[in-house]
Design an enzyme around this catalytic site. Structure first.
Site, PDB file in Angstrom:
ATOM      1  N   TYR A  61       0.882  -0.732   0.266  1.00  0.00           N
ATOM      2  CA  TYR A  61      -0.298   0.666  -0.108  1.00  0.00           C
ATOM      3  C   TYR A  61       0.640   1.124  -0.162  1.00  0.00           C
ATOM      4  CZ  TYR A  61      -4.151  -2.968   1.123  1.00  0.00           C
ATOM      5  OH  TYR A  61      -4.536  -4.046   0.606  1.00  0.00           O
ATOM      6  N   GLY A 235     -19.412   4.611  -3.329  1.00  0.00           N
ATOM      7  CA  GLY A 235     -19.840   5.416  -3.754  1.00  0.00           C
ATOM      8  C   GLY A 235     -20.826   4.639  -4.416  1.00  0.00           C
ATOM      9  N   PHE A 237     -23.435   3.406  -3.856  1.00  0.00           N
ATOM     10  CA  PHE A 237     -25.331   3.796  -3.532  1.00  0.00           C
ATOM     11  C   PHE A 237     -24.696   4.710  -2.411  1.00  0.00           C
ATOM     12  CE2 PHE A 237     -23.145  -0.551  -4.427  1.00  0.00           C
ATOM     13  CZ  PHE A 237     -24.840  -0.946  -6.160  1.00  0.00           C
ATOM     14  N   THR A 238     -23.906   5.151  -2.222  1.00  0.00           N
ATOM     15  CA  THR A 238     -23.933   6.648  -1.099  1.00  0.00           C
ATOM     16  C   THR A 238     -23.481   8.066  -1.529  1.00  0.00           C
ATOM     17  OG1 THR A 238     -21.453   5.917  -1.113  1.00  0.00           O
ATOM     18  CG2 THR A 238     -23.027   4.724   0.107  1.00  0.00           C
TER      19      THR A 238
END
Length: 323
Positions: A61, A235, A237-238
């Site tokens: 990462y 994102g 659905f938000t």
């Protein structure tokens, strides 16, 4: 909800995990800066305030900078180490002068990755180490040997995997002394194959499911924690703009908003509570660095969707009625 399977190994672990992929800045060779450490502090505080104490890392990462930024935050506040559980992953190697991007479960690479993560995080022990993506060249006996040594040395408490299917799990577990404690997969309202594989059994449509039969059941039967990456569906659905999305996504986003109002929680909470409603006690791994969104996600631990609402979301997201 009942107790997480992971709680057997890490008592007190939170039902949600915080994924640290967004920490550390860009994926380049530039060093960690003070602003990256500040961001890590903010993310840690927001997560803890939301009731999230499990932090998911990987050696790749931000090319290691996510762990470095988190480690510098821990160094500045040593008491945090006792308040959190740390998981990291290894096994992905990027293209270099020797070879293209590849996966590496050799004992040498696993050990080097663990020691690198411990150094960057500034800790003596990882609570969980996961093998990141299946390596076609893996030798279970070699993995077992290095796992046993790392545990004996106090460098790793428990081991798990990520992105593995049932047959790979069985093959690897047969050589290990200790049980694999977790399997992290992409699961969510945008990735329904983990459900479709079962409900479309004996149906022609089931041939298109990209999920190995029995994986879910294997993990449940053996007390292996299912973790869900990508669970907020980027994102969809938000609140994300949906002009270019299929009708099923737009309809599901509207339903999420309706249910958020009904349950008096955030839209993020509804999306995550849908995963948590499954009897496998899935542990969603959220990745936002926005403190407000982290707090919104934490609300998922305060509600349980009804069976009817769970199915309303499932059928809406799949874009058609069940067989």
């Amino acid at each position: 909800m009942s107790q997480l399977p992971l709680d057997r190994f890490l008592p007190g672990v939170s039902a949600l995990a915080y994924g640290c992929m967004g920490l550390g800045g860009d994926w380049d060779s530039r060093p960690v800066e003070a602003r990256h450490v500040k961001q890590a502090h903010c993310a840690i505080d927001a997560a803890l305030e939301a009731g999230i104490n499990f932090f998911d890392h990987a050696d790749i990462y931000a090319l290691g900078k996510a762990e470095s930024a988190f480690g510098r935050a821990l160094k500045e506040r040593p008491s945090l180490r006792d308040a959190v559980f740390l998981q990291s992953k290894c096994g992905i190697r990027f293209e270099d002068a020797k070879a293209p991007k590849r996966f590496d479960f050799s004992a040498e690479w696993i050990r080097a990755s663990v020691e690198g993560s411990l150094d960057r995080l500034g800790v003596e022990t990882l609570d969980v180490l996961q093998l990141h993506r299946p390596d076609p060249l893996m030798v279970p006996e070699e993995i077992a040997e290095v796992f046993t040594a790392l545990k004996a040395e106090g460098k790793v408490r428990h081991f798990g995997v990520s992105n593995m299917q049932r047959h790979q799990l069985e093959f690897l577990q047969a050589s290990l002394e200790a049980p694999l404690v977790a399997n992290q997969l992409e699961l969510g309202l945008h990735r329904l194959d983990f459900l479709e594989e079962g409900v479309l059994a004996n149906q022609p449509e089931g041939a298109t499911s990209n999920f190995t039969p029995g994986t879910l059941e294997y993990c449940r039967r053996h007390g292996m924690q299912l973790q869900a990456w990508g669970c907020l569906s980027q994102g969809r659905f938000t609140g994300r703009a949906l002009d270019d999305q299929p009708a099923s996504v737009q309809a599901t986003a509207a339903l999420v908003s309706e249910l958020a109002e009904h349950y008096r929680v955030s839209r993020e909470a509804i999306v995550l509570a849908w995963l948590r409603r499954h009897p496998a006690n899935i542990q969603p791994v959220i990745g936002s660095t926005d403190p407000a969104r982290i707090a919104a996600s934490g609300e998922a631990m305060t509600i349980t969707l009804s069976r009817e609402d769970w199915y309303r979301l499932y059928v809406s997201a799949r874009g058609g009625e069940l067989p």
